[in-house]
Design an enzyme around this catalytic site. Structure first.
Site, PDB file in Angstrom:
ATOM      1  N   GLY A  26      -5.949   5.102   4.642  1.00 24.63           N
ATOM      2  CA  GLY A  26      -4.774   4.248   4.778  1.00 24.63           C
ATOM      3  C   GLY A  26      -4.902   2.945   4.013  1.00 24.63           C
ATOM      4  N   TYR A  60       1.604   4.613  21.605  1.00 23.26           N
ATOM      5  CA  TYR A  60       0.652   4.042  20.651  1.00 23.26           C
ATOM      6  C   TYR A  60      -0.667   3.707  21.344  1.00 23.26           C
ATOM      7  CZ  TYR A  60      -1.149   0.966  16.987  1.00 23.26           C
ATOM      8  OH  TYR A  60      -1.932   0.381  16.014  1.00 23.26           O
ATOM      9  N   GLY A 117      -5.926  -1.763   5.568  1.00 24.32           N
ATOM     10  CA  GLY A 117      -6.710  -0.887   4.701  1.00 24.32           C
ATOM     11  C   GLY A 117      -6.854  -1.453   3.310  1.00 24.32           C
ATOM     12  N   LEU A 153     -15.596   4.576   2.231  1.00 22.82           N
ATOM     13  CA  LEU A 153     -14.326   5.280   2.110  1.00 22.82           C
ATOM     14  C   LEU A 153     -13.403   4.748   3.193  1.00 22.82           C
ATOM     15  CD1 LEU A 153     -13.651   9.000   1.405  1.00 22.82           C
ATOM     16  CD2 LEU A 153     -12.434   7.853   3.277  1.00 22.82           C
ATOM     17  N   ILE A 154     -12.220   4.306   2.775  1.00 19.13           N
ATOM     18  CA  ILE A 154     -11.260   3.700   3.694  1.00 19.13           C
ATOM     19  C   ILE A 154      -9.983   4.522   3.685  1.00 19.13           C
ATOM     20  CG2 ILE A 154      -9.938   1.599   4.237  1.00 19.13           C
ATOM     21  CD1 ILE A 154     -12.078   0.108   2.449  1.00 19.13           C
ATOM     22  N   SER A 213      -6.749  -1.006  18.085  1.00 19.75           N
ATOM     23  CA  SER A 213      -5.729  -2.038  18.240  1.00 19.75           C
ATOM     24  C   SER A 213      -6.037  -2.880  19.467  1.00 19.75           C
ATOM     25  CB  SER A 213      -4.341  -1.395  18.410  1.00 19.75           C
ATOM     26  OG  SER A 213      -3.383  -2.347  18.817  1.00 19.75           O
ATOM     27  N   SER A 272      -3.304   1.892   1.285  1.00 20.31           N
ATOM     28  CA  SER A 272      -2.201   1.524   0.398  1.00 20.31           C
ATOM     29  C   SER A 272      -1.580   0.178   0.738  1.00 20.31           C
ATOM     30  CB  SER A 272      -1.110   2.599   0.424  1.00 20.31           C
ATOM     31  OG  SER A 272      -0.556   2.702   1.723  1.00 20.31           O
ATOM     32  N   SER A 273      -1.820  -0.316   1.969  1.00 17.07           N
ATOM     33  CA  SER A 273      -1.226  -1.587   2.374  1.00 17.07           C
ATOM     34  C   SER A 273      -1.968  -2.135   3.585  1.00 17.07           C
ATOM     35  CB  SER A 273       0.262  -1.407   2.721  1.00 17.07           C
ATOM     36  OG  SER A 273       0.403  -0.552   3.847  1.00 17.07           O
ATOM     37  N   GLY A 274      -1.581  -3.335   4.010  1.00 17.65           N
ATOM     38  CA  GLY A 274      -2.074  -3.899   5.257  1.00 17.65           C
ATOM     39  C   GLY A 274      -3.576  -4.016   5.365  1.00 17.65           C
TER      40      GLY A 274
END
Length: 249
Positions: A8, A140, A14, A5-6, A127, A10-12
């Site tokens: 985020g 961040y 993920g 299960l991942i 990050s 929808s893009s990038g």
């Protein structure tokens, strides 16, 4: 057949991670705050599930819909590149709600099944800002450093049950929506008050002008490696710039 299960997805990173695990024959639960058609290919091994990691009811519903999973990849996150003095505390709280508390909440939701089964892996995507001293990232970085500390302690708690927790530390990737949104907002007047503007402009130019960058595929492959690692390694830098920072520490 194993299931990941991942968050985020929808893009990038993920989305690329979902595609990568699917290409390796896994079942993939790709979660998105706002599911959209056409983001991922149709497949009987790939399901899109709605999930907002800041809402407890959404988390409960998503995990009930997903059923048993073998791996949780906490990838969902929001950017924040700004001068701290110009960052409203409401924005600080918003960043932590997703990047820190959201990760903790989804992790807590999955731990009972992992512990009872005696297996499972939690991969928290942080990050490369945690690896070096980078300007304009105070909020961040704080949200991601919190998850680094959280994961390190969590890994010790879970080890007696055969469950693993790890972090993947992506470098700078300028091709994601995440990066575009961050860099676009960084020099807005409210986020870089006038006295800081010349310095902030130079800092952003230095950032976007660096030689080494991370690609989405670098992160997907590193998540895969982290999931399958058996050496006990806790942190996995992803991308050439992140690896370079890690080696320089």
């Amino acid at each position: 057949m194993k299931t990941v299960l991942i968050t985020g997805a929808s893009s990038g990173y993920g989305r690329e991670t979902a595609l990568y695990f699917h290409s390796q024959g896994w079942n993939v639960i790709a979660t998105m705050r706002t599911p959209r058609a056409g983001v991922l290919p149709e497949s009987d091994r790939l399901r899109v599930v709605e999930l907002d990691v800041t809402k407890p009811r959404s988390i409960t519903a998503a995990f009930e819909a997903a059923g048993p999973i073998d791996v949780l990849v906490n990838n969902a996150g929001i950017p924040s590149i700004s001068v701290f003095e110009g960052t409203p505390m409401a924005r600080v709280r918003e960043v932590f709600e997703t990047n820190t508390f959201g990760v903790m909440a989804t992790t807590q939701a999955v731990l009972p099944q992992f512990r009872e089964r005696g297996s499972g892996v939690v991969v928290n995507v942080t990050s490369s800002v945690v690896l070096g001293h980078m300007p304009l990232t105070a909020v961040y970085k704080a949200s991601k450093m919190a998850i680094e500390g959280f994961t390190a302690s969590l890994a010790l708690e879970l080890a007696p049950f055969g469950v693993q927790a790890k972090t993947v530390q992506p470098g700078a990737c300028l091709t994601t929506n995440f990066a575009a949104n961050a860099t676009k907002g960084a020099l807005q007047e409210e986020l870089a008050p006038t006295p800081y503007a010349p310095w902030a402009k130079k800092a952003m130019a230095d950032f976007t002008g660096q030689d080494l960058f991370t690609k989405e595929r670098d992160v997907a492959e590193t998540v895969w490696r982290a999931v399958h690692d058996t050496t006990g390694q806790l942190r996995f830098p992803a991308g050439p710039d992140a690896v370079s920072l890690s080696q320089a520490k």
